[in-house]
Design a protein around this motif. Structure first.
Motif: not given
Length: 532
Positions: A29, A32, A136-137, A231, A256-259, A261, A281
Motif C-alpha cells: 500500500e 503507491n 487513482t491509488d 512496473s 493490474n491497474t495499480s501496477t 500506473n 491497461n
C-alpha cells in the motif's frame, strides 16, 4: 562517482519517506503513496525547470528561484503564449500554488492543505490522456494515514517535507529512474509473494534483455514489447544496451491497474517521451493488443504469471495468435497462450525471450502438440535453466525460452545455469559473473560439457520433443573410485588406534579402588568383559 553519490542520496531520502508510512500500512500500500508523491514532485520540478529554461535559456539555481520566475512571467502579457509552449512541451500545466515547491513551503509552515494536493493530482490527470487516472491509488483521506483529519494531513505533510530533500534539479533522469527502480525492488522484497506481479529481478531482466537485443543494438527506432509488463522495469532495460536509446519505442500491457500506473510513472522518470510510450491497461490473453499500425516488434520480453488460469474458450482457435496450432493451452495453465501471443507479435528478424516454469518443457497433451509444432517450425532457439528461488513470488526453478520467427536451422541450444547463483537469506541471486557466463554460452552456441548442449532436430525428435534440460545437458558428477588398498590401510590404522585407547582405558579402570565390595565386584566384571 558524483552520479553514484547523488543516486545514493536520492535513495536514502526516498527510503526515509517510506519510514514515515511503514508503521501505518504494508509495503504493497505505501509504495503507491511514496512513488505517487515522488512522481508529482518530478513532474512539478521538471515543469518549473522547463519554465526557467524557456524564460532565461538556463537552469535555475533553486526550485524557489524557478517558481518566483514563473509567478512573475504569469503577470506578463505574453503569459498565454508561455502556457501554450509549456503545454506543448510537457503535456501538462501546473499552477504556481499547486507546484510541489509551494506544497513543501506550506508543509514547513504548518499550512499544508491536502485538498490542494488532490487538486494538483486531478489537474495532471485531466491535462492529457497519457496521465489519465494516474494517481487513482493514492487516497489522501485514508484512515490508514492516521485517525482524524489533522493526523492524516500531518502524515502527508511530513512525507512532502521528507521527499522535498530529494534534489531533482541536479539529478538527471537516469539517476532518478534508477532510484525509483531500486525502491520498486525494495518494495518487492518487503512485499514478498505479492511482488511477483510487478517485479522481475534485475539479473533475470538483464539476461532476457541482452539475449533479445543481441545483433540489434545499433538499430535506430528499435521497438520493444512486453505484454505482461508489471512496473515496466523489463521494458526499460532495453535503453541500457541500445546504441540509440532515445529512439526506442516501448509497447507494454498490464492487467493490474495499480501496477500499470507504476509502469507509466517509471517510463516518465526514465525520461521516456510520451510519443515513445505505448502502454495499455488490459488483459493480454482475452483481447489481442496491439492491433493498430504497429503489431510486431524487434524485441519481445516476457515474464508472465506462471501456470495462470485462462478461459481457453473454443473461439480462441480462430484467433490468429493460436489458430496455427490446432489446440489451445489448457485452462489451468496459460503458459503457452502467453508464449504464442508474444511470438505472434515478434518481427521476422526479431528475438523473443520469455521466463516460464520447467513444466512447459516436458508436459504432454495440448502443450506437447504446441511444443512439437514450434520445434518443427524452428521457432525455439534456446532453453536456459535458471537457479531456483530467484523470484519473490515463487521458489520453483524457471527457464528462459528464446524464440525466433523465421530461421534456417531447427537446432536448439540447451544451457544449464541452475548452479550459477549466490545463496541469499530470502532469495538466491545471480552475480554479474554468472550472467556473463550464461551470455557467453548463449553467444558461442556450442556444446560445453556439463553446461551446454547444442541439440540437432534429430536429437529432439528422438526424445519425443521433450525439452527437459537433463536429457541434453548431463550435469551428473561421477563419484570417485574407491581405493580398496587405501581403505584397508585406514581400517587397520583405526583398529590399532582403538586397541591403544582401549588399553589406556583398561589401565585407568585397574587403578580404581573402593572399600565397597559391590562396586569392586562390578568394576572387576567390567574389566573382565573388556579383556574377554
Amino acid at each position: 562517482m558524483a552520479e553514484v553519490e547523488n543516486s545514493k542520496d536520492l535513495i536514502s531520502v526516498l527510503w526515509s519517506g517510506a519510514d514515515i508510512l511503514r508503521s501505518k500500512m504494508d509495503a504493497n500500500e505505501y509504495k503507491n503513496y511514496l512513488l505517487g508523491i515522488v512522481f508529482y514532485k518530478y513532474l512539478s520540478d521538471a515543469f518549473l525547470i522547463k519554465v526557467y529554461d524557456l524564460l532565461y535559456d538556463e537552469r535555475p539555481e533553486t526550485m524557489k528561484a524557478a517558481l518566483d520566475a514563473y509567478i512573475e512571467a504569469l503577470e506578463d502579457e505574453s503569459a498565454e503564449e508561455l502556457k501554450e509552449e509549456l503545454k506543448d512541451e510537457c503535456h501538462y500545466i501546473i499552477e504556481p500554488d499547486l507546484t510541489y515547491t509551494s506544497f513543501a513551503d506550506a508543509a514547513k509552515n504548518n499550512a499544508f492543505n491536502r485538498e490542494q494536493l488532490q487538486k494538483g493530482f486531478n489537474n495532471i490527470e485531466q491535462s492529457d490522456l497519457i496521465f489519465a487516472d494516474l494517481f487513482t491509488d493514492i487516497d489522501l483521506y485514508s484512515n490508514r494515514l492516521g485517525n482524524g483529519d489533522q493526523k492524516q494531513s500531518d502524515t502527508i505533510a511530513n512525507l512532502i517535507k521528507e521527499i522535498d530533500k530529494a534534489d531533482l534539479l541536479n539529478s538527471d533522469a537516469e539517476i532518478l529512474g534508477n532510484a525509483y527502480e531500486y525502491l520498486i525492488g525494495q518494495f518487492a522484497s518487503e512485499t514478498g509473494k505479492k511482488a511477483g506481479e510487478f517485479y522481475t529481478p534485475q539479473a533475470v531482466s538483464k539476461i532476457l534483455t541482452k539475449i533479445a537485443i543481441a545483433g540489434q543494438e545499433d538499430r535506430k527506432g528499435l521497438s520493444v514489447y512486453d505484454p505482461c509488463m508489471g512496473s515496466g522495469s523489463l521494458l526499460l532495460n532495453a535503453k541500457k544496451y541500445a546504441k540509440e536509446p532515445e529512439y526506442i519505442k516501448y509497447y507494454g500491457q498490464e492487467l493490474n491497474t495499480s501496477t500499470y500506473n507504476l509502469a507509466r510513472m517509471n517510463m516518465f522518470l526514465h525520461g521516456i517521451t510520451p510519443e515513445n510510450q505505448n502502454l495499455r491497461n488490459g488483459d493480454t490473453l482475452d483481447g489481442d493488443w496491439p492491433t493498430g499500425e504497429e503489431t510486431d516488434f524487434h524485441m519481445v520480453l516476457m515474464n508472465p504469471p506462471y501456470s495462470a488460469k485462462w478461459s481457453a474458450a473454443a473461439g480462441f482457435l480462430q484467433d490468429e495468435r493460436f489458430s496455427d496450432y490446432g489446440v489451445l493451452a489448457p485452462k489451468s495453465k496459460a503458459d503457452y497462450a502467453f508464449l504464442l501471443h508474444g511470438l505472434y507479435h515478434l518481427k521476422s528478424n526479431g528475438t523473443m525471450a520469455i521466463v516460464l516454469p520447467h513444466g512447459v518443457l516436458f508436459r504432454g497433451a495440448a502443450e506437447g502438440k504446441i511444443r512439437e509444432k514450434l520445434l518443427r517450425s524452428g521457432n525455439i532457439y534456446a532453453v536456459i535453466g535458471l537457479p531456483a528461488n530467484l523470484f519473490y513470488n515463487t521458489s520453483i526453478p524457471t527457464c528462459i525460452i528464446v524464440l525466433k520467427k523465421h530461421r534456417d536451422g531447427r537446432d536448439v541450444l540447451f544451457i544449464d545455469a541452475s548452479k550459477k547463483f549466490e545463496k541469499g537469506k530470502k532469495q538466491n541471486a545471480m552475480t554479474d559473473d554468472h550472467i556473463d557466463e550464461v551470455l557467453e554460452l548463449y553467444s558461442n552456441r556450442e556444446t560445453v560439457e556439463k553446461e551446454a548442449f547444442l541439440a540437432s532436430f534429430e536429437d529432439i525428435e528422438k526424445n519425443d520433443f521433450n525439452l527437459n534440460i537433463p536429457r541434453y545437458v548431463d550435469t551428473f558428477e561421477k563419484e570417485e573410485d574407491v581405493d580398496l588398498n587405501a581403505l584397508l590401510t585406514d581400517m587397520k590404522k583405526t583398529d590399532e588406534e582403538l586397541e591403544q585407547v582401549q588399553g589406556e582405558f583398561l589401565s585407568l579402570l585397574k587403578d580404581l579402588t573402593s572399600n565397597d565390595e559391590t562396586i569392586m565386584s562390578s568394576l572387576n566384571d567390567l574389566i573382565g568383559k573388556i579383556e574377554g
